[in-house]
Design a protein around this motif. Structure first.
Motif, PDB file in Angstrom:
ATOM      1  N   MET A 110       0.855  -1.191   0.000  1.00  0.00           N
ATOM      2  CA  MET A 110       0.000   0.000   0.000  1.00  0.00           C
ATOM      3  C   MET A 110       0.887   1.236   0.000  1.00  0.00           C
ATOM      4  N   ALA A 111       0.539   2.185  -0.815  1.00  0.00           N
ATOM      5  CA  ALA A 111       1.359   3.382  -0.941  1.00  0.00           C
ATOM      6  C   ALA A 111       1.365   4.170   0.351  1.00  0.00           C
ATOM      7  N   LEU A 112       2.529   4.616   0.747  1.00  0.00           N
ATOM      8  CA  LEU A 112       2.643   5.440   1.944  1.00  0.00           C
ATOM      9  C   LEU A 112       2.053   6.820   1.700  1.00  0.00           C
ATOM     10  N   PHE A 113       2.283   7.353   0.512  1.00  0.00           N
ATOM     11  CA  PHE A 113       1.786   8.677   0.162  1.00  0.00           C
ATOM     12  C   PHE A 113       0.717   8.514  -0.908  1.00  0.00           C
ATOM     13  N   GLY A 114      -0.501   8.784  -0.567  1.00  0.00           N
ATOM     14  CA  GLY A 114      -1.607   8.563  -1.484  1.00  0.00           C
ATOM     15  C   GLY A 114      -1.632   9.557  -2.629  1.00  0.00           C
ATOM     16  N   LYS A 115      -2.543   9.321  -3.568  1.00  0.00           N
ATOM     17  CA  LYS A 115      -2.597  10.141  -4.770  1.00  0.00           C
ATOM     18  C   LYS A 115      -3.847  11.030  -4.825  1.00  0.00           C
ATOM     19  N   LYS A 116      -4.649  11.037  -3.749  1.00  0.00           N
ATOM     20  CA  LYS A 116      -5.856  11.878  -3.779  1.00  0.00           C
ATOM     21  C   LYS A 116      -5.469  13.353  -3.880  1.00  0.00           C
ATOM     22  N   ASP A 117      -4.458  13.715  -3.160  1.00  0.00           N
ATOM     23  CA  ASP A 117      -3.963  15.074  -3.230  1.00  0.00           C
ATOM     24  C   ASP A 117      -2.575  15.008  -3.852  1.00  0.00           C
ATOM     25  N   GLU A 118      -2.479  15.147  -5.168  1.00  0.00           N
ATOM     26  CA  GLU A 118      -1.215  14.938  -5.858  1.00  0.00           C
ATOM     27  C   GLU A 118      -0.149  15.940  -5.420  1.00  0.00           C
ATOM     28  N   GLU A 119      -0.543  17.172  -5.143  1.00  0.00           N
ATOM     29  CA  GLU A 119       0.438  18.172  -4.713  1.00  0.00           C
ATOM     30  C   GLU A 119       1.000  17.805  -3.345  1.00  0.00           C
ATOM     31  N   HIS A 120       0.110  17.375  -2.443  1.00  0.00           N
ATOM     32  CA  HIS A 120       0.557  16.986  -1.106  1.00  0.00           C
ATOM     33  C   HIS A 120       1.472  15.765  -1.198  1.00  0.00           C
ATOM     34  N   ALA A 121       1.101  14.789  -2.041  1.00  0.00           N
ATOM     35  CA  ALA A 121       1.921  13.581  -2.210  1.00  0.00           C
ATOM     36  C   ALA A 121       3.296  13.943  -2.750  1.00  0.00           C
ATOM     37  N   ALA A 122       3.344  14.848  -3.727  1.00  0.00           N
ATOM     38  CA  ALA A 122       4.619  15.260  -4.316  1.00  0.00           C
ATOM     39  C   ALA A 122       5.506  15.925  -3.263  1.00  0.00           C
ATOM     40  N   ASN A 123       4.899  16.712  -2.385  1.00  0.00           N
ATOM     41  CA  ASN A 123       5.667  17.369  -1.323  1.00  0.00           C
ATOM     42  C   ASN A 123       6.250  16.341  -0.352  1.00  0.00           C
ATOM     43  N   LEU A 124       5.481  15.321  -0.042  1.00  0.00           N
ATOM     44  CA  LEU A 124       5.961  14.284   0.872  1.00  0.00           C
ATOM     45  C   LEU A 124       7.093  13.476   0.239  1.00  0.00           C
ATOM     46  N   VAL A 125       6.957  13.166  -1.041  1.00  0.00           N
ATOM     47  CA  VAL A 125       8.024  12.472  -1.752  1.00  0.00           C
ATOM     48  C   VAL A 125       9.290  13.323  -1.730  1.00  0.00           C
ATOM     49  N   PHE A 126       9.142  14.617  -2.013  1.00  0.00           N
ATOM     50  CA  PHE A 126      10.274  15.540  -2.020  1.00  0.00           C
ATOM     51  C   PHE A 126      10.960  15.563  -0.656  1.00  0.00           C
ATOM     52  N   GLN A 127      10.177  15.588   0.421  1.00  0.00           N
ATOM     53  CA  GLN A 127      10.736  15.637   1.770  1.00  0.00           C
ATOM     54  C   GLN A 127      11.556  14.391   2.093  1.00  0.00           C
ATOM     55  N   GLN A 128      11.037  13.221   1.731  1.00  0.00           N
ATOM     56  CA  GLN A 128      11.765  11.980   2.026  1.00  0.00           C
ATOM     57  C   GLN A 128      13.039  11.868   1.201  1.00  0.00           C
ATOM     58  N   LEU A 129      12.963  12.256  -0.071  1.00  0.00           N
ATOM     59  CA  LEU A 129      14.161  12.215  -0.909  1.00  0.00           C
ATOM     60  C   LEU A 129      15.202  13.225  -0.432  1.00  0.00           C
ATOM     61  N   ARG A 130      14.763  14.386   0.005  1.00  0.00           N
ATOM     62  CA  ARG A 130      15.692  15.397   0.532  1.00  0.00           C
ATOM     63  C   ARG A 130      16.372  14.885   1.797  1.00  0.00           C
TER      64      ARG A 130
END
Length: 317
Positions: free
Chosen positions: A1-21
């Motif tokens: 199951m995805a940790l960061f959902g896709k309902k809010d794509e902008e929010h998901a992108a921010n979370l991905v960015f934070q983990q990669l950073r």
């Protein structure tokens, strides 16, 4: 199951960015797993070079080889973030991506990946590796694989194999877990006494293990009995933490994938072995070899139990 959902794509992108950073700032080891045509998987280590643009750049060392033919291929990516305070914790992440470009540099490779829309919590089953305490390792034996092929093998055939190290076997698991007659220590000039140094299990995962082989009397520790690419037969008895189950008794074929010049024991040599076949023993004492695709599930369960026991102790301190 995805940790960061896709309902809010902008929010998901921010979370991905934070983990990669966070992974980039902490110089977390990043693995790109490629699968070759023969089904084998290869983990290519690297570090995140850039995460701010539309793609993800991974810096790999000069020892990594990756052909430009891999452009466009889908790969699996893994990394972990370690926090030391207030107590040591590990968070493992994974996602699928696509290789967009491969650029050779004087220092290695830059691999450009498609930035993921979501990241999952998890890790490769075969990559979870533990260093078990000696009490959990009942036995580790190793022979040089001298079979002409990977067909069925009578257990008695191990009598003629060169024993790399280990003590004489007491019994091997037969069909349906029943004891079967074990091979005896081979005779001849290559055989050693029961005082032979037993290979020390340095660490183990569902996909392979690392053992330290101490030198025998008169043996050249620098050369040792094994080289990279050599095939071996392994037998291991692994006790469960707390004695929760009957000991795990496995018979495996493997290939020496790495060999260190220095060992965990003074004068010894560390060798890394990748599992190739899992041995299944029938009522006649014949071993049928089943190819290992993504690790040995029984060992994966044991490794996970040891890891969880370790984490429980860490959290209680």
């Amino acid at each position: 199951m995805a940790l960061f959902g896709k309902k809010d794509e902008e929010h998901a992108a921010n979370l991905v960015f934070q983990q990669l950073r966070l992974a980039a700032d902490r110089r977390a080891r990043f693995y790109v797993v490629v699968r070759t045509r023969d089904g084998k998987q290869h983990s290519l280590p690297g570090l995140i070079e850039s995460y701010e643009g539309p793609t993800l750049l991974i810096d790999m060392s000069s020892g990594v080889r990756l052909s430009s033919a891999w452009k466009g291929q889908t790969v699996e990516c893994y990394f972990r973030i370690v926090a030391m305070a207030p107590q040591r914790t590990e968070q493992h992440y994974m996602f699928a991506s696509r290789i967009l470009d491969i650029r050779a540099l004087s220092t290695g490779l830059i691999v450009e990946l498609e930035k993921p829309a979501a990241i999952e919590s998890g890790q490769r089953r075969r990559s979870v590796r533990v260093r078990p305490v000696p009490e959990l390792v009942g036995l580790l034996e190793m022979w040089r694989d001298e079979a002409p092929d990977d067909g069925p093998l009578p257990l008695a055939a191990l009598e003629g194999y060169l024993r790399i190290a280990g003590v004489p076997t007491q019994c091997l698991l037969g069909a349906e877990g029943q004891p079967a007659q074990a091979p005896q220590t081979p005779s001849g000039p290559v055989a050693e006494s029961v005082a032979d140094p037993q290979p020390g299990l340095v660490d183990i995962s569902a996909g392979g293990l690392r053992a330290c082989i101490a030198p025998r009397a008169g043996e050249d520790g620098e050369k040792g009995p094994l080289a990279r690419g050599d095939k071996v037969v392994l037998r291991a008895i692994l006790h469960w933490p707390g004695g929760a189950h009957q000991p795990l008794d496995v018979l495996l074929k493997g290939e020496v994938s790495t060999r260190m010049h220095t060992g965990s024991v003074t004068g010894g040599v560390d060798v890394g072995v990748e599992y190739l076949f899992d041995g299944k023993i029938d009522a006649d004492g014949t071993v049928a070899w089943v190819p290992v695709r993504d690790g040995v599930y029984r060992i994966a369960q044991w490794v996970n139990a040891v890891y969880m026991e370790y984490m429980r102790k860490v959290r209680s301190q």
